[in-house]
Design a protein around this motif. Sequence first.
Motif, PDB file in Angstrom:
ATOM      1  N   ARG A   1      34.816  33.945  46.520  1.00 41.58           N
ATOM      2  CA  ARG A   1      34.464  35.209  47.157  1.00 41.58           C
ATOM      3  C   ARG A   1      35.527  36.290  46.964  1.00 41.58           C
ATOM      4  O   ARG A   1      35.211  37.446  46.652  1.00 41.58           O
ATOM      5  CB  ARG A   1      34.213  35.015  48.652  1.00 41.58           C
ATOM      6  CG  ARG A   1      33.657  36.274  49.315  1.00 41.58           C
ATOM      7  CD  ARG A   1      33.647  36.195  50.827  1.00 41.58           C
ATOM      8  NE  ARG A   1      32.984  37.365  51.381  1.00 41.58           N
ATOM      9  CZ  ARG A   1      33.536  38.597  51.450  1.00 41.58           C
ATOM     10  NH1 ARG A   1      34.755  38.796  50.975  1.00 41.58           N
ATOM     11  NH2 ARG A   1      32.863  39.606  51.972  1.00 41.58           N
ATOM     12  N   ASN A   2      36.797  35.953  47.177  1.00 37.95           N
ATOM     13  CA  ASN A   2      37.857  36.959  47.047  1.00 37.95           C
ATOM     14  C   ASN A   2      37.928  37.513  45.629  1.00 37.95           C
ATOM     15  O   ASN A   2      38.147  38.710  45.422  1.00 37.95           O
ATOM     16  CB  ASN A   2      39.200  36.363  47.452  1.00 37.95           C
ATOM     17  CG  ASN A   2      39.262  36.014  48.929  1.00 37.95           C
ATOM     18  OD1 ASN A   2      38.413  36.426  49.719  1.00 37.95           O
ATOM     19  ND2 ASN A   2      40.269  35.234  49.311  1.00 37.95           N
ATOM     20  N   LEU A   3      37.755  36.638  44.652  1.00 37.54           N
ATOM     21  CA  LEU A   3      37.723  37.068  43.257  1.00 37.54           C
ATOM     22  C   LEU A   3      36.558  38.020  43.020  1.00 37.54           C
ATOM     23  O   LEU A   3      36.716  39.084  42.395  1.00 37.54           O
ATOM     24  CB  LEU A   3      37.597  35.859  42.341  1.00 37.54           C
ATOM     25  CG  LEU A   3      37.188  36.133  40.889  1.00 37.54           C
ATOM     26  CD1 LEU A   3      38.327  36.765  40.122  1.00 37.54           C
ATOM     27  CD2 LEU A   3      36.728  34.859  40.201  1.00 37.54           C
ATOM     28  N   LEU A   4      35.368  37.660  43.502  1.00 38.38           N
ATOM     29  CA  LEU A   4      34.179  38.480  43.287  1.00 38.38           C
ATOM     30  C   LEU A   4      34.327  39.845  43.955  1.00 38.38           C
ATOM     31  O   LEU A   4      33.931  40.877  43.386  1.00 38.38           O
ATOM     32  CB  LEU A   4      32.938  37.761  43.826  1.00 38.38           C
ATOM     33  CG  LEU A   4      32.646  36.388  43.214  1.00 38.38           C
ATOM     34  CD1 LEU A   4      31.436  35.757  43.888  1.00 38.38           C
ATOM     35  CD2 LEU A   4      32.425  36.488  41.706  1.00 38.38           C
ATOM     36  N   PHE A   5      34.910  39.858  45.154  1.00 37.19           N
ATOM     37  CA  PHE A   5      35.141  41.138  45.827  1.00 37.19           C
ATOM     38  C   PHE A   5      36.071  42.011  44.987  1.00 37.19           C
ATOM     39  O   PHE A   5      35.840  43.213  44.818  1.00 37.19           O
ATOM     40  CB  PHE A   5      35.744  40.929  47.214  1.00 37.19           C
ATOM     41  CG  PHE A   5      36.159  42.222  47.874  1.00 37.19           C
ATOM     42  CD1 PHE A   5      35.235  42.969  48.589  1.00 37.19           C
ATOM     43  CD2 PHE A   5      37.451  42.712  47.741  1.00 37.19           C
ATOM     44  CE1 PHE A   5      35.593  44.187  49.166  1.00 37.19           C
ATOM     45  CE2 PHE A   5      37.828  43.926  48.309  1.00 37.19           C
ATOM     46  CZ  PHE A   5      36.895  44.656  49.029  1.00 37.19           C
ATOM     47  N   THR A   6      37.128  41.402  44.450  1.00 38.96           N
ATOM     48  CA  THR A   6      38.105  42.167  43.670  1.00 38.96           C
ATOM     49  C   THR A   6      37.462  42.733  42.410  1.00 38.96           C
ATOM     50  O   THR A   6      37.716  43.887  42.033  1.00 38.96           O
ATOM     51  CB  THR A   6      39.315  41.287  43.312  1.00 38.96           C
ATOM     52  OG1 THR A   6      39.802  40.649  44.496  1.00 38.96           O
ATOM     53  CG2 THR A   6      40.435  42.123  42.713  1.00 38.96           C
ATOM     54  N   VAL A   7      36.624  41.941  41.735  1.00 42.27           N
ATOM     55  CA  VAL A   7      35.898  42.429  40.558  1.00 42.27           C
ATOM     56  C   VAL A   7      35.071  43.655  40.933  1.00 42.27           C
ATOM     57  O   VAL A   7      35.119  44.706  40.270  1.00 42.27           O
ATOM     58  CB  VAL A   7      34.997  41.335  39.971  1.00 42.27           C
ATOM     59  CG1 VAL A   7      34.057  41.923  38.908  1.00 42.27           C
ATOM     60  CG2 VAL A   7      35.822  40.205  39.360  1.00 42.27           C
ATOM     61  N   ALA A   8      34.284  43.519  42.014  1.00 39.37           N
ATOM     62  CA  ALA A   8      33.400  44.610  42.424  1.00 39.37           C
ATOM     63  C   ALA A   8      34.202  45.837  42.857  1.00 39.37           C
ATOM     64  O   ALA A   8      33.854  46.977  42.509  1.00 39.37           O
ATOM     65  CB  ALA A   8      32.491  44.143  43.555  1.00 39.37           C
TER      66      ALA A   8
ATOM     67  N   GLN B   1      52.407  39.560  43.706  1.00 41.16           N
ATOM     68  CA  GLN B   1      51.579  39.230  42.540  1.00 41.16           C
ATOM     69  C   GLN B   1      51.448  40.504  41.703  1.00 41.16           C
ATOM     70  O   GLN B   1      50.501  41.264  41.845  1.00 41.16           O
ATOM     71  CB  GLN B   1      50.218  38.708  42.990  1.00 41.16           C
ATOM     72  CG  GLN B   1      50.292  37.499  43.923  1.00 41.16           C
ATOM     73  CD  GLN B   1      48.940  37.118  44.470  1.00 41.16           C
ATOM     74  OE1 GLN B   1      47.978  36.871  43.722  1.00 41.16           O
ATOM     75  NE2 GLN B   1      48.828  37.057  45.790  1.00 41.16           N
ATOM     76  N   VAL B   2      52.419  40.720  40.842  1.00 39.20           N
ATOM     77  CA  VAL B   2      52.572  42.014  40.171  1.00 39.20           C
ATOM     78  C   VAL B   2      51.309  42.435  39.429  1.00 39.20           C
ATOM     79  O   VAL B   2      50.865  43.586  39.531  1.00 39.20           O
ATOM     80  CB  VAL B   2      53.774  41.975  39.202  1.00 39.20           C
ATOM     81  CG1 VAL B   2      53.889  43.293  38.441  1.00 39.20           C
ATOM     82  CG2 VAL B   2      55.059  41.681  39.978  1.00 39.20           C
ATOM     83  N   GLU B   3      50.707  41.516  38.682  1.00 40.27           N
ATOM     84  CA  GLU B   3      49.518  41.866  37.897  1.00 40.27           C
ATOM     85  C   GLU B   3      48.376  42.304  38.806  1.00 40.27           C
ATOM     86  O   GLU B   3      47.685  43.299  38.539  1.00 40.27           O
ATOM     87  CB  GLU B   3      49.093  40.675  37.042  1.00 40.27           C
ATOM     88  CG  GLU B   3      47.958  40.995  36.077  1.00 40.27           C
ATOM     89  CD  GLU B   3      47.606  39.809  35.179  1.00 40.27           C
ATOM     90  OE1 GLU B   3      46.648  39.934  34.400  1.00 40.27           O
ATOM     91  OE2 GLU B   3      48.290  38.765  35.262  1.00 40.27           O
ATOM     92  N   LEU B   4      48.165  41.563  39.905  1.00 35.17           N
ATOM     93  CA  LEU B   4      47.105  41.909  40.847  1.00 35.17           C
ATOM     94  C   LEU B   4      47.403  43.246  41.514  1.00 35.17           C
ATOM     95  O   LEU B   4      46.523  44.117  41.600  1.00 35.17           O
ATOM     96  CB  LEU B   4      46.960  40.803  41.893  1.00 35.17           C
ATOM     97  CG  LEU B   4      45.985  41.070  43.052  1.00 35.17           C
ATOM     98  CD1 LEU B   4      44.574  41.313  42.527  1.00 35.17           C
ATOM     99  CD2 LEU B   4      46.006  39.910  44.045  1.00 35.17           C
ATOM    100  N   ALA B   5      48.638  43.417  41.999  1.00 32.37           N
ATOM    101  CA  ALA B   5      49.001  44.662  42.686  1.00 32.37           C
ATOM    102  C   ALA B   5      48.830  45.871  41.774  1.00 32.37           C
ATOM    103  O   ALA B   5      48.321  46.915  42.197  1.00 32.37           O
ATOM    104  CB  ALA B   5      50.435  44.571  43.205  1.00 32.37           C
TER     105      ALA B   5
ATOM    106  N   GLU C   1      40.906  42.901  30.672  1.00 35.57           N
ATOM    107  CA  GLU C   1      42.339  43.132  30.846  1.00 35.57           C
ATOM    108  C   GLU C   1      42.880  42.613  32.171  1.00 35.57           C
ATOM    109  O   GLU C   1      44.039  42.226  32.261  1.00 35.57           O
ATOM    110  CB  GLU C   1      42.646  44.628  30.721  1.00 35.57           C
ATOM    111  CG  GLU C   1      42.272  45.226  29.381  1.00 35.57           C
ATOM    112  CD  GLU C   1      43.005  44.567  28.220  1.00 35.57           C
ATOM    113  OE1 GLU C   1      44.215  44.322  28.346  1.00 35.57           O
ATOM    114  OE2 GLU C   1      42.352  44.291  27.200  1.00 35.57           O
ATOM    115  N   VAL C   2      42.031  42.612  33.193  1.00 34.07           N
ATOM    116  CA  VAL C   2      42.494  42.162  34.506  1.00 34.07           C
ATOM    117  C   VAL C   2      42.178  40.688  34.731  1.00 34.07           C
ATOM    118  O   VAL C   2      43.036  39.917  35.156  1.00 34.07           O
ATOM    119  CB  VAL C   2      41.869  43.023  35.628  1.00 34.07           C
ATOM    120  CG1 VAL C   2      42.347  42.535  36.997  1.00 34.07           C
ATOM    121  CG2 VAL C   2      42.213  44.496  35.437  1.00 34.07           C
ATOM    122  N   PHE C   3      40.941  40.286  34.412  1.00 31.55           N
ATOM    123  CA  PHE C   3      40.515  38.922  34.713  1.00 31.55           C
ATOM    124  C   PHE C   3      40.478  38.005  33.493  1.00 31.55           C
ATOM    125  O   PHE C   3      40.140  36.830  33.612  1.00 31.55           O
ATOM    126  CB  PHE C   3      39.152  38.953  35.419  1.00 31.55           C
ATOM    127  CG  PHE C   3      39.203  39.652  36.745  1.00 31.55           C
ATOM    128  CD1 PHE C   3      39.659  38.995  37.870  1.00 31.55           C
ATOM    129  CD2 PHE C   3      38.836  40.979  36.859  1.00 31.55           C
ATOM    130  CE1 PHE C   3      39.734  39.637  39.089  1.00 31.55           C
ATOM    131  CE2 PHE C   3      38.910  41.642  38.071  1.00 31.55           C
ATOM    132  CZ  PHE C   3      39.357  40.966  39.191  1.00 31.55           C
TER     133      PHE C   3
END
Length: 300
Positions: A20-27, A103-107, A133-135
């Motif tokens: 869920r957290n991954l899917l939210f971040t994608v959206a 989490q540098v890449e995520l931030a 590029e992100v995922f």
Amino acid sequence: MSSEDGRRPDPATDAFVAHRNLLFTVAYEMLGSAVDAEDVLQETWLRWAGVDLGTVRDHRAYLVRITTRQALGRLRTLSRRKESYVGPWLPEPLLTSPDVADQVELADSISMAMMMVLETLTPTERAVFVLREVFDLGYDEIAEAVGKTPVTVRQIAHRARAHVAARRPRGTVSADRARAAIAAFQRAVETGDLRDLLDLLAPDVVAMSDGGGVKTAMPRPTVGAEQVARLLATGVALWGPVATTESTQVNGHPALILRIDGEIDLVVAMRLDEGRITGIYTVRNPEKLTHMGRETAVSL
């Protein structure tokens, strides 16, 4: 659900909750709107619940594909809404936990500065860039998600990558430098002394505020250190006597919350390039502050 509470396990629910957290971040990265991202997750769940899991090899990839398709449709609708939006449109800020900053890449991917860059891409370019590029999804997976051939997706990815590279923040900014910039803004509001803040402004700094036609905000961006300095002086004179300030983490980076009578009135985030403030983003639209009351979980 799990067998621990006496009910039979539900593989569909377990898989959805796990990602869920991954899917939210994608959206969210595709839309810049947490409210719309949550709606996309609801739509994703409804479609996922009707899938025969026996035909799905990779639950994560399948869920990302559903989420991307739903977000693309909503992004096109959102683009039309922005055309009639009152004043500048800024991404919806998220209150994030301190560990997101580690989490540098995520931030970096969810920073307000990067979200503003993503706003300059077309819907399909944005989807391809985020997924690649992100995922780090493969071109074949992205092609299925966006309804293009892998060859076309490679071309879109190349174009989007070059577009973002030309516009993303220049140079790495340390967390200490970012906190210092926010602290300077906080001191200015609390004491009326703007010297430290003005010393950090880049000559080409841009200030934007988003009131959505509900709260008073600048009708257009303000550009240039002198013009932004005058704007900040006016704002500090107005906020100082009535506002309380709180430094926090928004979208994985230091930010400032201003409250009036205990209620959040605005959130300030910044873009820094090579240690200087090049962007000041102020969100006042109450509809965009609903996720500031609790931390939002994000992940790659």
